[in-house]
Scaffold this active site. Structure first.
Site, PDB file in Angstrom:
ATOM      1  N   LYS A   1      15.876  21.778 -11.618  1.00  0.00           N
ATOM      2  CA  LYS A   1      15.216  20.495 -11.824  1.00  0.00           C
ATOM      3  C   LYS A   1      16.095  19.463 -12.520  1.00  0.00           C
ATOM      4  O   LYS A   1      16.847  19.766 -13.431  1.00  0.00           O
ATOM      5  CB  LYS A   1      13.951  20.677 -12.672  1.00  0.00           C
ATOM      6  CG  LYS A   1      12.824  21.441 -12.023  1.00  0.00           C
ATOM      7  CD  LYS A   1      12.220  20.747 -10.806  1.00  0.00           C
ATOM      8  CE  LYS A   1      11.447  19.494 -11.154  1.00  0.00           C
ATOM      9  NZ  LYS A   1      10.167  19.814 -11.825  1.00  0.00           N
TER      10      LYS A   1
ATOM     11  N   HIS B   1       0.829  -1.219   0.000  1.00  0.00           N
ATOM     12  CA  HIS B   1       0.000   0.000   0.000  1.00  0.00           C
ATOM     13  C   HIS B   1       0.861   1.265   0.000  1.00  0.00           C
ATOM     14  O   HIS B   1       0.444   2.305   0.491  1.00  0.00           O
ATOM     15  CB  HIS B   1      -0.949   0.033   1.208  1.00  0.00           C
ATOM     16  CG  HIS B   1      -1.715  -1.231   1.426  1.00  0.00           C
ATOM     17  ND1 HIS B   1      -2.951  -1.471   0.874  1.00  0.00           N
ATOM     18  CD2 HIS B   1      -1.383  -2.358   2.118  1.00  0.00           C
ATOM     19  CE1 HIS B   1      -3.370  -2.678   1.233  1.00  0.00           C
ATOM     20  NE2 HIS B   1      -2.424  -3.242   1.969  1.00  0.00           N
TER      21      HIS B   1
ATOM     22  N   GLU C   1       9.476   8.057 -16.754  1.00  0.00           N
ATOM     23  CA  GLU C   1       8.113   8.564 -16.967  1.00  0.00           C
ATOM     24  C   GLU C   1       7.600   8.182 -18.355  1.00  0.00           C
ATOM     25  O   GLU C   1       6.440   7.809 -18.534  1.00  0.00           O
ATOM     26  CB  GLU C   1       8.073  10.088 -16.835  1.00  0.00           C
ATOM     27  CG  GLU C   1       8.190  10.578 -15.409  1.00  0.00           C
ATOM     28  CD  GLU C   1       8.301  12.099 -15.368  1.00  0.00           C
ATOM     29  OE1 GLU C   1       7.365  12.736 -14.881  1.00  0.00           O
ATOM     30  OE2 GLU C   1       9.318  12.654 -15.833  1.00  0.00           O
TER      31      GLU C   1
ATOM     32  N   SER D   1      14.606  21.030 -16.748  1.00  0.00           N
ATOM     33  CA  SER D   1      13.415  21.827 -17.033  1.00  0.00           C
ATOM     34  C   SER D   1      13.846  23.057 -17.813  1.00  0.00           C
ATOM     35  O   SER D   1      14.889  23.636 -17.545  1.00  0.00           O
ATOM     36  CB  SER D   1      12.758  22.242 -15.719  1.00  0.00           C
ATOM     37  OG  SER D   1      11.905  23.350 -15.926  1.00  0.00           O
TER      38      SER D   1
END
Ligand code: ARG
Length: 473
Positions: free
Chosen positions: A286, A159, A293, A280
C-alpha cells in the site's frame, strides 16, 4: 507556590474554589494572544503618559517592563499561572513582579473586555494575512503545474462521469480561481477589522480623558470603534474569519478528494511523491494518500469551529458575556489547520507525478465528443434539441454495436441526419475539439494561455500587497 492575588479580589472574602479556577482559566489557550496583548498594553501605557492620566515617568516604567515581558514571550520563557485566569492577568502580574506597584497603573481606564477585543482584532488581522500568504503559495504551485501541463488532456467530469475533454491546466486553474476568492475574503476581513476597540472600557467608555485616536493609530488601526457596547460584545470579525477558513478548507477538501481519487488504481492519473504518502502497517503493497485524506477530514473540524462560535454568540445579550472567552479555541484551531493544510497540499501538488498517458487514454473515450457532433449539426441550422436527439441515437448505436463514434463514415452519419457536413469525422479529433472551445473562460489553448498570464499578474499583485505577511503563533 502561594496562591497569587486576584486583581479583582477586593470585594471577595473566600478564595476561589480550585475546580472553578480550573474551569474558568483560559491561559492555556489565550497565551497565543500574548504578543498582541503586550503591544496593546504598550500603546495604552504610552497614551496614559502622554495625556497626563498617569505621570510620564510611570508610563515609561510600564513600557520598559512590558518590553521585557515581550522578550520573554518571544523566548517562550514567560511563566504562566492558570490561577491568574488568562493571559491579560498573567502579563499584569508579571509586570508587578518586574517593576513593582507602579504596574497597578497599567489597567487605568481599561477593562479586559476592550483589551481582549483589541487583542483579538490584532490577531485576526495578522492571521488573515498569514492565510493569504499560504493561499498565495498554493496558488503559485497550481500555476506552475498548470503551465507545465498546458497540453495534457484529460476528461472533465460532471457527476463524476466523463463529460468533455479539457486541458489539465484548465482543470487546475479552476482551483486557482476558487482560492483567489478565498484570499479576497481574507482581504475583505482585514478592512472590516480596521477600527480599534481599545478605550471602550468594560462597555460604556470611561470617565478618564483617554485618547482613543492615539492608541488606535499606534496599533495600526484607522481609528477608534464607534460604539463601545458593540466593540466589547461583537465577535463577527472572528465569525467572518472562521467562515473564510471554512470555505477555503472546503475548497482544499475538493482538491484533496481529487488527489485521492486520481491516485487510485482505478483512475491512475497521478502518483503522490513518497514524501507525501504513507504506508500500511499491515499491507506491504500500500501507498496511501493520507495527506489529502486528512485535509479532507480536518475540513470537518474547521466547519465545526465556525458552527461552534456562531452557536456561542447567538443567544447572548449585549455586551460582554464570559461565554465569549470560548471564541479563541475555534479561531486558533481553524487558523492553524488551514495554514498547515495549505502547506502540505502545496508540497503534495508540487511533487506530484502526473500520468499524462493515462489521462489522455481516458480522454480518448470517443463519446466525449458527442456534444461536438451535435453542435456540428447546429452549425448546419438544425435546432439543438433535434441535434441532441440525433446524436443520442448515434451514441446508442455505438454503444450497442461497439462502433467508434470517431470512425463513422460520412455516409453512416448521414443515415442518422442528412445535414451532417462532410468532414464531420475531422471534427472528432481531440485537439480540434479543445480548440473549438474558444470563448473567454474556456479550454482552448489560447484561452488557457491567457488565463495563465492573468494568473501570473494576479500572483505578483497579491505578493506585492503581502510583503509584510505576519507569522501567526
Ligand atoms: N479571558 C477573558 C476572555 O477571553 C477576558 C475578558 C474577561 N472579562 C471579564 N470581565 N471577566 O473573554
Amino acid at each position: 507556590m502561594a496562591a497569587p492575588e486576584k486583581p479583582w479580589g477586593g470585594r471577595f472574602e473566600q478564595d476561589t474554589d480550585p475546580a472553578v479556577e480550573r474551569f474558568t482559566a483560559s491561559v492555556h489557550v489565550d497565551r497565543e494572544l500574548a504578543r498582541y496583548d503586550i503591544r496593546g498594553s504598550i500603546a495604552h501605557a504610552r497614551m496614559l503618559g502622554r495625556t497626563g492620566v498617569i505621570p510620564e515617568a510611570d508610563a515609561d516604567e510600564l513600557v520598559r517592563g512590558l518590553e521585557e515581558i515581550g522578550r520573554e514571550v518571544e523566548a517562550g520563557t514567560l511563566p504562566l499561572d492558570p490561577r491568574l485566569e488568562d493571559i491579560h492577568m498573567n502579563v499584569e502580574s508579571r509586570l508587578r513582579d518586574r517593576i513593582g506597584p507602579v504596574a497597578g497603573r497599567l489597567h487605568t481606564g481599561r477593562s479586559r473586555n476592550d483589551q481582549v477585543a483589541t487583542d483579538l482584532a490584532l490577531y485576526l488581522r495578522d492571521a488573515a494575512r498569514a492565510m493569504r500568504a499560504g493561499l498565495l503559495e498554493l496558488r503559485r504551485v497550481l500555476v506552475r503545474r498548470a503551465t507545465e501541463h498546458l497540453d495534457t488532456i484529460l476528461p472533465g467530469y460532471t457527476h463524476l462521469q466523463r463529460a468533455q475533454p479539457v486541458r489539465l491546466a484548465h482543470h487546475w486553474l479552476a482551483f486557482f480561481e476558487m482560492l483567489g476568492r478565498d484570499a479576497g475574503r481574507f482581504a475583505d476581513l482585514d478592512r472590516r477589522l480596521a477600527l480599534s476597540p481599545l478605550g471602550s472600557g468594560a462597555l460604556a467608555g470611561t470617565t478618564l480623558p483617554l485618547d482613543r485616536d492615539d492608541t488606535a493609530r499606534a496599533l495600526g488601526f484607522a481609528g477608534p470603534t464607534r460604539n463601545s457596547m458593540d466593540a466589547v460584545g461583537a465577535r463577527d470579525g472572528a465569525l467572518e474569519f472562521l467562515a473564510a477558513c471554512a470555505i477555503a478548507m472546503v475548497h482544499l477538501s475538493r482538491l484533496a478528494e481529487e488527489l485521492v481519487l486520481w491516485s487510485s488504481s482505478e483512475f491512475g492519473f497521478v502518483e503522490l511523491a513518497d514524501a507525501y504518502a504513507t504506508g500500511s502497517s499491515l499491507m506491504p503493497q500500500k501507498k496511501n494518500p493520507d495527506v489529502p485524506e486528512l485535509v479532507r477530514g480536518k475540513t470537518g473540524r474547521v466547519i465545526g469551529d465556525l458552527v461552534a462560535l456562531l452557536t456561542i454568540v447567538k443567544g447572548l445579550p449585549l455586551t460582554y458575556n464570559r461565554d465569549l472567552q470560548e471564541d479563541k479555541e475555534p479561531v486558533f484551531d481553524a487558523a492553524g489547520t488551514l495554514r498547515d493544510s495549505l502547506a502540505v497540499l502545496a508540497g503534495a501538488l508540487a511533487t506530484l507525478t502526473v500520468r499524462t498517458g493515462r489521462m489522455r487514454a481516458a480522454a480518448e473515450d470517443p463519446l466525449l465528443l458527442a456534444t461536438d457532433l451535435a453542435e456540428a449539426l447546429v452549425r448546419e441550422a438544425v435546432p439543438f434539441r433535434e441535434a441532441h436527439e440525433v446524436v443520442g441515437r448515434i451514441v446508442a448505436h455505438c454503444v450497442s454495436t461497439g462502433a467508434d463514434l470517431r470512425t463513422l463514415s460520412h455516409d453512416a452519419l448521414r443515415r442518422f441526419h442528412p445535414a451532417f457536413p462532410s468532414g464531420a469525422d475531422d471534427l472528432l479529433s481531440l485537439e480540434r475539439a479543445l480548440e473549438r472551445r474558444n470563448l473567454p473562460g474556456a479550454t482552448a489553448r489560447v484561452r488557457v494561455l491567457e488565463a495563465l498570464a492573468a494568473a501570473e499578474t494576479e500572483l505578483a499583485k497579491e505578493a506585492g500587497s503581502l510583503t509584510a505577511a505576519q507569522e501567526i503563533p
